[in-house]
Scaffold this motif. Structure first.
Motif, PDB file in Angstrom:
ATOM      1  N   SER A   1       0.856  -1.259  -0.042  1.00  0.00           N
ATOM      2  CA  SER A   1       0.067   0.110  -0.033  1.00  0.00           C
ATOM      3  C   SER A   1       0.863   1.302  -0.004  1.00  0.00           C
ATOM      4  O   SER A   1       0.473   2.343  -0.792  1.00  0.00           O
TER       5      SER A   1
ATOM      6  N   THR B   1      -4.424  -3.867   4.883  1.00  0.00           N
ATOM      7  CA  THR B   1      -5.572  -3.640   3.790  1.00  0.00           C
ATOM      8  C   THR B   1      -6.484  -4.616   3.704  1.00  0.00           C
ATOM      9  O   THR B   1      -6.026  -6.091   3.956  1.00  0.00           O
TER      10      THR B   1
ATOM     11  N   ASP C   1      -4.110  -2.466  -5.657  1.00  0.00           N
ATOM     12  CA  ASP C   1      -3.443  -3.065  -4.307  1.00  0.00           C
ATOM     13  C   ASP C   1      -4.346  -3.999  -3.551  1.00  0.00           C
ATOM     14  O   ASP C   1      -5.570  -3.890  -3.462  1.00  0.00           O
TER      15      ASP C   1
HETATM   16 MG   LIG Z   1      -1.797  -2.962   2.429  1.00  0.00          MG
END
Ligand SMILES: [Mg+2]
Ligand SMILES: Nc1nc2c(ncn2[C@@H]2O[C@H](COP(=O)(O)OP(=O)(O)OP(=O)(O)O)[C@@H](O)[C@H]2O)c(=O)[nH]1
Length: 296
Positions: free
Chosen positions: A19, A40, A59
């Motif tokens: 990220s 994430t 991502d």
């Molecule tokens: Mg991440």
């Protein structure tokens, strides 16, 4: 020369800097980051248009072997699902490390026909630079089918432009870009706002608690000139609720202030943020609860 346009997945085990890399590429914070693994939880789309190339980076949650809980399964699905539908894969690894976690990701990637670029991230951490070259060589031997291996630092930005250029070369030619040139993400604003709040929880609280936390947006609308955001923070037990609220509400206040500042930056406007903490036991292992919290 015609344009190039397509999707590139950013994958790897948790915490390697995926990220951070996306944010560095975009020059703007879209995807949340923290020192803790499994930050994430969703696919986050960042659109990067330079000259005649538009790369849509995806991502993903860190891939990991633990699939006991429904939330973990959701996260692995979100990461694996993207592998089939992209023109390039950026496989992020951490400096000189090669772990079982990386091996697990490698097994997933072996099933894909998409060209893979290995980004050896966090090279700024390597104190003995003489170790880098032999490491890159050993990776090249381990991963003979890979397209490229590039050392980078997502944190300092070192070599990130080089990585972007090589990714863009893998994209198919296209008559038109998919997104307009000024767009930076394709995620909806509500999801990004909820994630920012969750980031502040990840960063403010100790080891276990953040994993039992989800954020649900109740209200997201303009009142006059001000964006009003009302969100519930879901936890699994009453003790967790007390920790998030903190002594005299101080922890929740701190989380709220930090989140509001980031929301104002992201949406470029004044934000009024109101947070509540609620208990929903077992939400992270309950498919229905997960869906209602936006994990679908
Ligand atoms: Mg991440
Ligand atoms: N020193 C150094 N730290 C980095 C670099 N890139 C990321 N980090 C740090 O590594 C930690 C994890 O970064 P993230 O970007 O959240 O990692 P991630 O791979 O997205 O993690 P998950 O979403 O949990 O899979 C954070 O503390 C970052 O600041 C880098 O190039 N150098």
């Amino acid at each position: 020369m015609s344009k190039r346009c397509g999707y590139a997945a950013i994958v790897g085990r948790p915490n390697v800097g995926k990220s951070t890399l996306l944010n560095t590429i975009l020059g703007q914070k879209i995807s949340i980051t923290s020192r803790k693994p499994q930050t994430t939880r969703h696919q986050i789309l960042g659109i990067h248009t330079v000259g005649k190339a538009q790369t849509i980076y995806v991502d993903t949650p860190g891939l990991h072997a633990n699939s006991k809980q429904a939330l973990n399964r959701y996260m692995n699905r979100a990461a694996s699902a993207v592998l089939e539908d992209v023109s390039a894969i950026v496989f992020v690894v951490d400096s000189l490390l090669w772990t079982e976690g990386d091996e697990f990701v490698l097994e997933k990637l072996a099933k894909s026909n998409v060209p893979i670029i290995v980004a050896v991230n966090k090279v700024d951490k390597i104190t003995d630079k003489n170790k880098l070259l032999p490491h890159l060589k050993s990776l090249a031997e381990k991963l003979p089918n890979f397209h490229d291996i590039i050392p980078i630092s997502a944190k300092t930005g070192a070599n990130v432009t080089e990585l972007q250029t090589r990714v863009a070369q893998l994209l198919p030619e296209a008559e038109q870009f998919i997104f307009s040139e000024d767009e930076i993400t394709a995620n909806n604003e509500r999801l990004l706002a909820a994630e920012i709040i969750r980031e502040k929880i990840m960063r403010s609280l100790g080891q276990e608690l953040p994993y039992s936390t989800a954020v649900e947006l109740e209200t997201f609308n303009m009142v006059g000139e001000i964006l009003h955001v009302y969100a519930s923070i879901w936890v699994e037990r009453s003790g967790q609720k007390a920790i998030i609220i903190g002594k005299k509400g101080e922890m929740l206040k701190k989380i709220g202030t930090q989140a509001r500042l980031d929301l104002e930056k992201l949406f470029e406007q004044k934000v009024f943020l109101q947070l509540w903490v609620k208990i929903r036991s077992g939400w992270s292992d309950d498919e229905r609860a997960l869906r209602s919290l936006g994990y679908e």
